[in-house]
Write a protein that holds these residues in place. Structure first.
Motif, PDB file in Angstrom:
ATOM      1  N   ARG A  53       0.822  -1.205   0.000  1.00 48.35           N
ATOM      2  CA  ARG A  53       0.000   0.000   0.000  1.00 48.35           C
ATOM      3  C   ARG A  53       0.855   1.253   0.000  1.00 48.35           C
ATOM      4  O   ARG A  53       1.944   1.286   0.562  1.00 48.35           O
ATOM      5  CB  ARG A  53      -0.966   0.003   1.183  1.00 48.35           C
ATOM      6  CG  ARG A  53      -0.312  -0.053   2.542  1.00 48.35           C
ATOM      7  CD  ARG A  53      -1.344  -0.269   3.639  1.00 48.35           C
ATOM      8  NE  ARG A  53      -2.235   0.874   3.783  1.00 48.35           N
ATOM      9  CZ  ARG A  53      -3.424   0.822   4.380  1.00 48.35           C
ATOM     10  NH1 ARG A  53      -3.867  -0.330   4.878  1.00 48.35           N
ATOM     11  NH2 ARG A  53      -4.172   1.901   4.491  1.00 48.35           N
ATOM     12  N   ASP A  54       0.327   2.282  -0.659  1.00 47.07           N
ATOM     13  CA  ASP A  54       0.974   3.591  -0.732  1.00 47.07           C
ATOM     14  C   ASP A  54      -0.062   4.611  -0.274  1.00 47.07           C
ATOM     15  O   ASP A  54      -0.875   5.083  -1.057  1.00 47.07           O
ATOM     16  CB  ASP A  54       1.427   3.863  -2.169  1.00 47.07           C
ATOM     17  CG  ASP A  54       1.907   5.293  -2.380  1.00 47.07           C
ATOM     18  OD1 ASP A  54       2.129   6.000  -1.373  1.00 47.07           O
ATOM     19  OD2 ASP A  54       2.055   5.709  -3.544  1.00 47.07           O
TER      20      ASP A  54
ATOM     21  N   ASP B   4      -0.277   8.257  -1.930  1.00 46.13           N
ATOM     22  CA  ASP B   4      -0.986   8.407  -3.204  1.00 46.13           C
ATOM     23  C   ASP B   4      -2.360   7.751  -3.185  1.00 46.13           C
ATOM     24  O   ASP B   4      -3.102   7.834  -4.159  1.00 46.13           O
ATOM     25  CB  ASP B   4      -0.174   7.803  -4.349  1.00 46.13           C
ATOM     26  CG  ASP B   4       1.088   8.595  -4.642  1.00 46.13           C
ATOM     27  OD1 ASP B   4       1.101   9.809  -4.366  1.00 46.13           O
ATOM     28  OD2 ASP B   4       2.058   8.014  -5.158  1.00 46.13           O
ATOM     29  N   GLY B   5      -2.699   7.063  -2.086  1.00 45.27           N
ATOM     30  CA  GLY B   5      -3.978   6.364  -2.036  1.00 45.27           C
ATOM     31  C   GLY B   5      -4.020   5.190  -2.989  1.00 45.27           C
ATOM     32  O   GLY B   5      -5.064   4.882  -3.569  1.00 45.27           O
ATOM     33  N   ALA B   6      -2.867   4.517  -3.159  1.00 43.72           N
ATOM     34  CA  ALA B   6      -2.773   3.415  -4.113  1.00 43.72           C
ATOM     35  C   ALA B   6      -2.375   2.124  -3.410  1.00 43.72           C
ATOM     36  O   ALA B   6      -1.799   2.137  -2.319  1.00 43.72           O
ATOM     37  CB  ALA B   6      -1.757   3.746  -5.199  1.00 43.72           C
TER      38      ALA B   6
ATOM     39  N   TYR C  83      -3.996  -3.524  -9.443  1.00 45.94           N
ATOM     40  CA  TYR C  83      -3.507  -2.202  -9.033  1.00 45.94           C
ATOM     41  C   TYR C  83      -4.712  -1.288  -8.870  1.00 45.94           C
ATOM     42  O   TYR C  83      -5.581  -1.223  -9.751  1.00 45.94           O
ATOM     43  CB  TYR C  83      -2.554  -1.622 -10.079  1.00 45.94           C
ATOM     44  CG  TYR C  83      -2.142  -0.194  -9.783  1.00 45.94           C
ATOM     45  CD1 TYR C  83      -1.021   0.083  -9.005  1.00 45.94           C
ATOM     46  CD2 TYR C  83      -2.880   0.889 -10.278  1.00 45.94           C
ATOM     47  CE1 TYR C  83      -0.643   1.388  -8.717  1.00 45.94           C
ATOM     48  CE2 TYR C  83      -2.514   2.195  -9.988  1.00 45.94           C
ATOM     49  CZ  TYR C  83      -1.397   2.429  -9.216  1.00 45.94           C
ATOM     50  OH  TYR C  83      -1.038   3.728  -8.928  1.00 45.94           O
TER      51      TYR C  83
ATOM     52  N   MET D  91      -6.131   2.744  -7.288  1.00 44.59           N
ATOM     53  CA  MET D  91      -5.821   4.071  -6.741  1.00 44.59           C
ATOM     54  C   MET D  91      -7.130   4.815  -6.518  1.00 44.59           C
ATOM     55  O   MET D  91      -7.974   4.884  -7.415  1.00 44.59           O
ATOM     56  CB  MET D  91      -4.913   4.875  -7.673  1.00 44.59           C
ATOM     57  CG  MET D  91      -4.623   6.287  -7.152  1.00 44.59           C
ATOM     58  SD  MET D  91      -3.598   7.284  -8.269  1.00 44.59           S
ATOM     59  CE  MET D  91      -1.981   6.606  -7.908  1.00 44.59           C
TER      60      MET D  91
ATOM     61  N   ASN E 148      -9.575   7.837  -6.319  1.00 50.33           N
ATOM     62  CA  ASN E 148      -9.662   9.115  -7.013  1.00 50.33           C
ATOM     63  C   ASN E 148     -10.804   9.917  -6.393  1.00 50.33           C
ATOM     64  O   ASN E 148     -11.957   9.481  -6.441  1.00 50.33           O
ATOM     65  CB  ASN E 148      -9.920   8.888  -8.512  1.00 50.33           C
ATOM     66  CG  ASN E 148      -9.752  10.158  -9.310  1.00 50.33           C
ATOM     67  OD1 ASN E 148     -10.100  11.251  -8.860  1.00 50.33           O
ATOM     68  ND2 ASN E 148      -9.218  10.040 -10.509  1.00 50.33           N
TER      69      ASN E 148
ATOM     70  N   ASP F  65     -12.441   5.451  -9.389  1.00 54.07           N
ATOM     71  CA  ASP F  65     -11.160   4.909  -8.926  1.00 54.07           C
ATOM     72  C   ASP F  65     -10.481   4.116 -10.036  1.00 54.07           C
ATOM     73  O   ASP F  65     -11.137   3.505 -10.884  1.00 54.07           O
ATOM     74  CB  ASP F  65     -11.378   3.984  -7.727  1.00 54.07           C
ATOM     75  CG  ASP F  65     -11.878   4.725  -6.502  1.00 54.07           C
ATOM     76  OD1 ASP F  65     -11.617   5.930  -6.398  1.00 54.07           O
ATOM     77  OD2 ASP F  65     -12.537   4.078  -5.661  1.00 54.07           O
TER      78      ASP F  65
ATOM     79  N   GLN G 277       6.440   5.483  -7.626  1.00 57.72           N
ATOM     80  CA  GLN G 277       5.593   5.201  -6.469  1.00 57.72           C
ATOM     81  C   GLN G 277       6.323   4.266  -5.521  1.00 57.72           C
ATOM     82  O   GLN G 277       7.063   3.380  -5.957  1.00 57.72           O
ATOM     83  CB  GLN G 277       4.265   4.565  -6.895  1.00 57.72           C
ATOM     84  CG  GLN G 277       3.267   5.553  -7.462  1.00 57.72           C
ATOM     85  CD  GLN G 277       1.931   4.901  -7.737  1.00 57.72           C
ATOM     86  OE1 GLN G 277       1.790   4.113  -8.655  1.00 57.72           O
ATOM     87  NE2 GLN G 277       0.938   5.233  -6.928  1.00 57.72           N
TER      88      GLN G 277
ATOM     89  N   LEU H 297      -9.807   1.170  -0.404  1.00 55.70           N
ATOM     90  CA  LEU H 297     -10.316   2.319  -1.158  1.00 55.70           C
ATOM     91  C   LEU H 297     -11.309   3.126  -0.320  1.00 55.70           C
ATOM     92  O   LEU H 297     -11.290   4.361  -0.346  1.00 55.70           O
ATOM     93  CB  LEU H 297     -10.977   1.839  -2.455  1.00 55.70           C
ATOM     94  CG  LEU H 297     -10.029   1.281  -3.518  1.00 55.70           C
ATOM     95  CD1 LEU H 297     -10.822   0.685  -4.686  1.00 55.70           C
ATOM     96  CD2 LEU H 297      -9.073   2.361  -4.020  1.00 55.70           C
TER      97      LEU H 297
ATOM     98  N   GLN I  68      -9.348   5.252   2.054  1.00 55.64           N
ATOM     99  CA  GLN I  68      -8.739   6.414   1.412  1.00 55.64           C
ATOM    100  C   GLN I  68      -9.765   7.511   1.146  1.00 55.64           C
ATOM    101  O   GLN I  68      -9.483   8.695   1.321  1.00 55.64           O
ATOM    102  CB  GLN I  68      -8.057   5.993   0.100  1.00 55.64           C
ATOM    103  CG  GLN I  68      -6.923   4.999   0.263  1.00 55.64           C
ATOM    104  CD  GLN I  68      -5.858   5.493   1.204  1.00 55.64           C
ATOM    105  OE1 GLN I  68      -5.363   6.620   1.080  1.00 55.64           O
ATOM    106  NE2 GLN I  68      -5.482   4.663   2.174  1.00 55.64           N
TER     107      GLN I  68
END
Length: 231
Positions: free
Chosen positions: A53-54, A57-59, A71, A73, A75, A80, A127, A142, A145
């Motif tokens: 997890r990142d 960046d919300g990824a 993958y 992320m 948005n 997303d 990333q 998600l 985030q």
């Protein structure tokens, strides 16, 4: 004569058995070497399997043992990103291919213990991901985030509201102290980070500080008739 033939036959059989034995050992050695190489590659591939997890960046990315993965992320303004992918070991790193019509360039992935880096190019940003230990659910990630984004948006809205309240407090102070209130609406309100508590600084177009308002309390600057008292 028969005796010589028997010796010759025995010698031939012995020589043949040595040859077969030698070839068999060599074949076994080659098979073991090949198996060892395959095992080493499989072991290296297994190191990257897992979820990462990142949060910056919300990824997040999940890599499965069969060379597939996902993958995602979050948005805040659009749908997303939720792409399927394939991955493979290549030399010392890994190559990831996203199943995304907007992006068809392989991504170079590098693993350093529990840190996974996707090395970008002109089309993809760098990333950094941290390995997730334990269960990981992409949908829950998600939602988490989006909750953080909504919380941040709410905080910003409250900040804007507080600047409005601060301006109203400044107007009231100016009126109570028989000061000119006509230009207060044109003053810029900025968060005053130089003060120990969060407040608002009101400045004119030249950047001259007019007053500080904190928790409804006004601290006028000398520009207001030299008055530096607070209410």
């Amino acid at each position: 004569m028969q005796f010589k033939k028997a010796i010759l036959l025995a010698t031939s059989v012995f020589t043949l058995s040595i040859c077969v034995s030698g070839c068999g050992n060599e074949s076994n050695a080659n098979n073991k070497s090949s198996s060892s190489q395959i095992s080493s590659v499989k072991k290296q591939e297994a190191q990257i399997v897992g979820s990462y997890r990142d949060d910056a960046d919300g990824a997040a990315i999940t890599l499965n043992s069969d060379g597939t993965g996902t993958y995602v992320m979050a948005n805040p303004t659009q749908a997303d990103i939720h792409d399927q992918l394939t991955w493979k070991k290549e030399k010392n790193n890994y190559i990831i291919n996203l199943n995304d019509s907007n992006y068809d360039t392989p991504i170079d992935a590098r693993l350093n213990e529990d840190n996974l880096s996707l090395v970008g190019n002109d089309e993809w940003p760098n990333q950094s991901f941290a390995r997730v230990h334990g269960d990981f659910d992409i949908d829950s990630f998600l939602k988490e985030q989006h909750a953080k984004t909504n919380s941040s948006t709410t905080k910003d809205t409250h900040s804007k509201e507080s600047s409005t309240h601060a301006r109203a407090a400044l107007k009231k102070w100016a009126s109570d102290h028989h000061k000119d209130t006509s230009k207060i609406d044109s003053l810029k309100a900025t968060t005053d980070l130089s003060e120990p508590d969060e407040g608002w600084a009101f400045v004119d177009d030249n950047g001259t500080e007019y007053a500080i308002v904190r928790n409804g309390k006004v601290y006028p600057r000398p520009v207001i008739d030299g008055d530096t008292s607070s209410n």
